[in-house]
Design an enzyme around this catalytic site. Structure first.
Site, PDB file in Angstrom:
ATOM      1  N   ARG A 118      11.392  -1.251  11.259  1.00  0.00           N
ATOM      2  CA  ARG A 118      10.327  -0.935  12.220  1.00  0.00           C
ATOM      3  C   ARG A 118      10.268  -2.015  13.295  1.00  0.00           C
ATOM      4  O   ARG A 118      10.378  -3.203  12.985  1.00  0.00           O
ATOM      5  CB  ARG A 118       8.978  -0.865  11.500  1.00  0.00           C
ATOM      6  CG  ARG A 118       8.747   0.458  10.800  1.00  0.00           C
ATOM      7  CD  ARG A 118       7.555   0.436   9.867  1.00  0.00           C
ATOM      8  NE  ARG A 118       6.347  -0.194  10.398  1.00  0.00           N
ATOM      9  CZ  ARG A 118       5.216  -0.300   9.735  1.00  0.00           C
ATOM     10  NH1 ARG A 118       5.127   0.184   8.493  1.00  0.00           N
ATOM     11  NH2 ARG A 118       4.167  -0.869  10.282  1.00  0.00           N
ATOM     12  N   ARG A 171      11.499  -5.503   5.126  1.00  0.00           N
ATOM     13  CA  ARG A 171      11.232  -4.087   4.865  1.00  0.00           C
ATOM     14  C   ARG A 171      12.217  -3.202   5.632  1.00  0.00           C
ATOM     15  O   ARG A 171      12.516  -3.447   6.781  1.00  0.00           O
ATOM     16  CB  ARG A 171       9.801  -3.746   5.293  1.00  0.00           C
ATOM     17  CG  ARG A 171       9.499  -2.242   5.218  1.00  0.00           C
ATOM     18  CD  ARG A 171       8.030  -1.949   5.124  1.00  0.00           C
ATOM     19  NE  ARG A 171       7.264  -2.400   6.270  1.00  0.00           N
ATOM     20  CZ  ARG A 171       5.929  -2.343   6.338  1.00  0.00           C
ATOM     21  NH1 ARG A 171       5.228  -1.868   5.301  1.00  0.00           N
ATOM     22  NH2 ARG A 171       5.289  -2.780   7.408  1.00  0.00           N
ATOM     23  N   ARG A 203      -0.011  -8.864  13.720  1.00  0.00           N
ATOM     24  CA  ARG A 203      -0.582  -7.873  12.805  1.00  0.00           C
ATOM     25  C   ARG A 203      -1.430  -8.542  11.727  1.00  0.00           C
ATOM     26  O   ARG A 203      -2.490  -8.024  11.353  1.00  0.00           O
ATOM     27  CB  ARG A 203       0.540  -7.029  12.199  1.00  0.00           C
ATOM     28  CG  ARG A 203       1.125  -6.094  13.262  1.00  0.00           C
ATOM     29  CD  ARG A 203       2.432  -5.498  12.831  1.00  0.00           C
ATOM     30  NE  ARG A 203       2.310  -4.812  11.573  1.00  0.00           N
ATOM     31  CZ  ARG A 203       3.291  -4.705  10.685  1.00  0.00           C
ATOM     32  NH1 ARG A 203       4.465  -5.244  10.929  1.00  0.00           N
ATOM     33  NH2 ARG A 203       3.097  -4.054   9.579  1.00  0.00           N
ATOM     34  N   ARG A 249      -9.647   0.621   9.082  1.00  0.00           N
ATOM     35  CA  ARG A 249      -9.202  -0.739   9.361  1.00  0.00           C
ATOM     36  C   ARG A 249     -10.214  -1.503  10.191  1.00  0.00           C
ATOM     37  O   ARG A 249      -9.965  -2.666  10.525  1.00  0.00           O
ATOM     38  CB  ARG A 249      -7.882  -0.701  10.119  1.00  0.00           C
ATOM     39  CG  ARG A 249      -6.658  -0.843   9.219  1.00  0.00           C
ATOM     40  CD  ARG A 249      -5.423  -0.604  10.068  1.00  0.00           C
ATOM     41  NE  ARG A 249      -4.305  -1.387   9.668  1.00  0.00           N
ATOM     42  CZ  ARG A 249      -3.198  -0.861   9.107  1.00  0.00           C
ATOM     43  NH1 ARG A 249      -3.102   0.418   8.843  1.00  0.00           N
ATOM     44  NH2 ARG A 249      -2.200  -1.642   8.808  1.00  0.00           N
ATOM     45  N   LYS A 255       0.831  -1.215   0.000  1.00  0.00           N
ATOM     46  CA  LYS A 255       0.000   0.000   0.000  1.00  0.00           C
ATOM     47  C   LYS A 255       0.866   1.267   0.000  1.00  0.00           C
ATOM     48  O   LYS A 255       0.670   2.166  -0.812  1.00  0.00           O
ATOM     49  CB  LYS A 255      -0.940   0.028   1.234  1.00  0.00           C
ATOM     50  CG  LYS A 255      -1.880  -1.165   1.324  1.00  0.00           C
ATOM     51  CD  LYS A 255      -2.788  -1.093   2.544  1.00  0.00           C
ATOM     52  CE  LYS A 255      -2.053  -1.149   3.870  1.00  0.00           C
ATOM     53  NZ  LYS A 255      -1.343  -2.420   4.133  1.00  0.00           N
TER      54      LYS A 255
HETATM   55  P1  ADP Z   1       2.167  -1.862   3.201  1.00  0.00           P
HETATM   56  O1  ADP Z   1       2.163  -0.356   3.198  1.00  0.00           O
HETATM   57  O2  ADP Z   1       0.967  -2.451   2.518  1.00  0.00           O
HETATM   58  O3  ADP Z   1       2.381  -2.434   4.562  1.00  0.00           O
HETATM   59  P2  ADP Z   1       4.752  -1.621   1.809  1.00  0.00           P
HETATM   60  O4  ADP Z   1       4.462  -0.781   0.635  1.00  0.00           O
HETATM   61  O5  ADP Z   1       5.497  -0.999   2.930  1.00  0.00           O
HETATM   62  O6  ADP Z   1       3.401  -2.340   2.328  1.00  0.00           O
HETATM   63  O7  ADP Z   1       5.565  -2.908   1.300  1.00  0.00           O
HETATM   64  C1  ADP Z   1       6.031  -3.919   2.203  1.00  0.00           C
HETATM   65  C2  ADP Z   1       7.448  -4.359   1.778  1.00  0.00           C
HETATM   66  O8  ADP Z   1       7.358  -5.091   0.552  1.00  0.00           O
HETATM   67  C3  ADP Z   1       8.409  -3.210   1.530  1.00  0.00           C
HETATM   68  O9  ADP Z   1       9.692  -3.603   1.965  1.00  0.00           O
HETATM   69  C4  ADP Z   1       8.364  -3.019   0.004  1.00  0.00           C
HETATM   70  O10 ADP Z   1       9.621  -2.531  -0.511  1.00  0.00           O
HETATM   71  C5  ADP Z   1       8.079  -4.430  -0.488  1.00  0.00           C
HETATM   72  N1  ADP Z   1       7.198  -4.467  -1.675  1.00  0.00           N
HETATM   73  C6  ADP Z   1       6.182  -3.612  -1.970  1.00  0.00           C
HETATM   74  N2  ADP Z   1       5.569  -3.980  -3.117  1.00  0.00           N
HETATM   75  C7  ADP Z   1       6.224  -5.097  -3.558  1.00  0.00           C
HETATM   76  C8  ADP Z   1       6.066  -5.949  -4.711  1.00  0.00           C
HETATM   77  N3  ADP Z   1       5.111  -5.718  -5.624  1.00  0.00           N
HETATM   78  N4  ADP Z   1       6.934  -6.975  -4.839  1.00  0.00           N
HETATM   79  C9  ADP Z   1       7.891  -7.219  -3.903  1.00  0.00           C
HETATM   80  N5  ADP Z   1       8.087  -6.448  -2.808  1.00  0.00           N
HETATM   81  C10 ADP Z   1       7.260  -5.403  -2.623  1.00  0.00           C
HETATM   82  P1  ADP Z   2       1.197  -1.883   7.686  1.00  0.00           P
HETATM   83  O1  ADP Z   2       0.629  -1.341   6.418  1.00  0.00           O
HETATM   84  O2  ADP Z   2       2.517  -2.538   7.522  1.00  0.00           O
HETATM   85  O3  ADP Z   2       0.243  -2.700   8.496  1.00  0.00           O
HETATM   86  P2  ADP Z   2       0.895   0.751   8.940  1.00  0.00           P
HETATM   87  O4  ADP Z   2       2.058   1.648   8.874  1.00  0.00           O
HETATM   88  O5  ADP Z   2      -0.281   1.030   8.089  1.00  0.00           O
HETATM   89  O6  ADP Z   2       1.490  -0.688   8.692  1.00  0.00           O
HETATM   90  O7  ADP Z   2       0.373   0.641  10.438  1.00  0.00           O
HETATM   91  C1  ADP Z   2       1.275   0.422  11.509  1.00  0.00           C
HETATM   92  C2  ADP Z   2       0.513   0.315  12.818  1.00  0.00           C
HETATM   93  O8  ADP Z   2      -0.146   1.565  13.098  1.00  0.00           O
HETATM   94  C3  ADP Z   2      -0.587  -0.729  12.878  1.00  0.00           C
HETATM   95  O9  ADP Z   2      -0.099  -2.032  13.198  1.00  0.00           O
HETATM   96  C4  ADP Z   2      -1.478  -0.153  13.988  1.00  0.00           C
HETATM   97  O10 ADP Z   2      -0.902  -0.360  15.269  1.00  0.00           O
HETATM   98  C5  ADP Z   2      -1.417   1.333  13.701  1.00  0.00           C
HETATM   99  N1  ADP Z   2      -2.466   1.756  12.758  1.00  0.00           N
HETATM  100  C6  ADP Z   2      -2.295   2.255  11.510  1.00  0.00           C
HETATM  101  N2  ADP Z   2      -3.483   2.533  10.936  1.00  0.00           N
HETATM  102  C7  ADP Z   2      -4.441   2.201  11.841  1.00  0.00           C
HETATM  103  C8  ADP Z   2      -5.862   2.242  11.846  1.00  0.00           C
HETATM  104  N3  ADP Z   2      -6.566   2.678  10.788  1.00  0.00           N
HETATM  105  N4  ADP Z   2      -6.510   1.802  12.974  1.00  0.00           N
HETATM  106  C9  ADP Z   2      -5.836   1.380  14.048  1.00  0.00           C
HETATM  107  N5  ADP Z   2      -4.499   1.295  14.107  1.00  0.00           N
HETATM  108  C10 ADP Z   2      -3.792   1.704  13.022  1.00  0.00           C
END
Ligand code: ADP
Ligand code: ADP
Ligand code: ZN
Length: 217
Positions: free
Chosen positions: A160, A127, A171, A88, A13
């Site tokens: 992180r 990541r 998560r 969420r 995302k």
């Molecule tokens: P989210 O915001 O949904 O948690 P991220 O965009 O941070 O996900 O991506 C999670 C990890 O996977 C990051 O280290 C990113 O560089 C990697 N990543 C993102 N998209 C892809 C993809 N299409 N293929 C492989 N790795 C990816």
């Molecule tokens: P990822 O896409 O890898 O799950 P985010 O950066 O979106 O990570 O979120 C990291 C953390 O921040 C979540 O595990 C949660 O603790 C908190 N968080 C983010 N967005 C929300 C939400 N909409 N509601 C509740 N907690 C949230």
């Protein structure tokens, strides 16, 4: 356009949002980024959020909805927005609906990035984030040119706390129990478009742009 990016942790995302907002010229609203920034600065919000974020649990709805409401009321959101990681829970989705209603606005599309669980584990544990600018990389799938240094600003990379293996399972479970039900919620409203998030990063961006073009017509 008023967009929501849905998908489990690690689906891509944030990576896709960084690219899409440049093309669409709308603000990128990430609740995760907002919590991390508040935690870094040690604000009241950061202190409240920290115990939840560090454990891999969702932050309570009242806190989360409050920050999004405040952000959506900023003038730059009048041209549209991309919500990443919000809503969420069903409570958050209902609250978002009310906030937008009051502003005479609505969601145009919910993009669901679909990726299977094994792949998510590898993505999350590899990541790495830039301490200075927040850009996201991956040790194997999206490596930086110089090890440990950001491609965009040469800042140092970090992992992180909630991307360590023992937190990732919590998560993903939170996602399945609390967030996945939103797909049915938004499907009933005919807003969901699914994107294959298992492709390479560029291919996912292309599929998203094609989907949005289709939605516009
Ligand atoms: P989210 O915001 O949904 O948690 P991220 O965009 O941070 O996900 O991506 C999670 C990890 O996977 C990051 O280290 C990113 O560089 C990697 N990543 C993102 N998209 C892809 C993809 N299409 N293929 C492989 N790795 C990816
Ligand atoms: P990822 O896409 O890898 O799950 P985010 O950066 O979106 O990570 O979120 C990291 C953390 O921040 C979540 O595990 C949660 O603790 C908190 N968080 C983010 N967005 C929300 C939400 N909409 N509601 C509740 N907690 C949230
Ligand atoms: Zn950087």
């Amino acid at each position: 356009m008023n967009l929501i990016f849905m998908g489990p942790p690690g689906a891509g995302k944030g990576t896709q949002a960084e690219r899409i907002v440049e093309t669409l010229n709308v603000p990128h609203i990430s609740t995760g980024d907002a919590f991390r920034a508040a935690m870094k600065e040690g604000t009241a919000l950061g202190i409240q959020a920290k115990s939840f974020v560090d454990q891999g649990l969702l932050v309570p709805d009242e806190i989360t909805v409050g920050i999004v409401k405040e952000r959506l009321e900023q003038p730059d959101c009048t041209k549209g927005f991309l919500l990443d990681g919000f809503p969420r829970t069903v409570v958050q989705a209902d609250a978002l609906g009310s906030i937008l209603n009051e502003m005479n606005r609505s969601i145009d599309v919910v993009l669901d990035l679909a990726v299977d669980r094994d792949r998510l584990l590898a993505r999350l544990t590899g990541r790495r984030i830039c301490k200075s600018c927040g850009a996201t990389f991956h040790l194997i799938f999206n490596p930086t040119k110089v090890e440990g240094k950001c491609d965009k600003c040469s800042g140092d990379l970090y992992q992180r706390a909630d991307d360590h293996e023992e937190k990732v399972g919590t998560r993903l479970d939170e996602y399945i129990s609390k967030t996945a039900p939103l797909l049915a919620y938004y499907s009933e409203r005919e807003l969901v478009k699914s994107v294959n998030g298992e492709q390479a990063i560029d291919a996912v961006t292309e599929e998203i742009m094609n989907t949005l073009r289709g939605t516009n017509q």
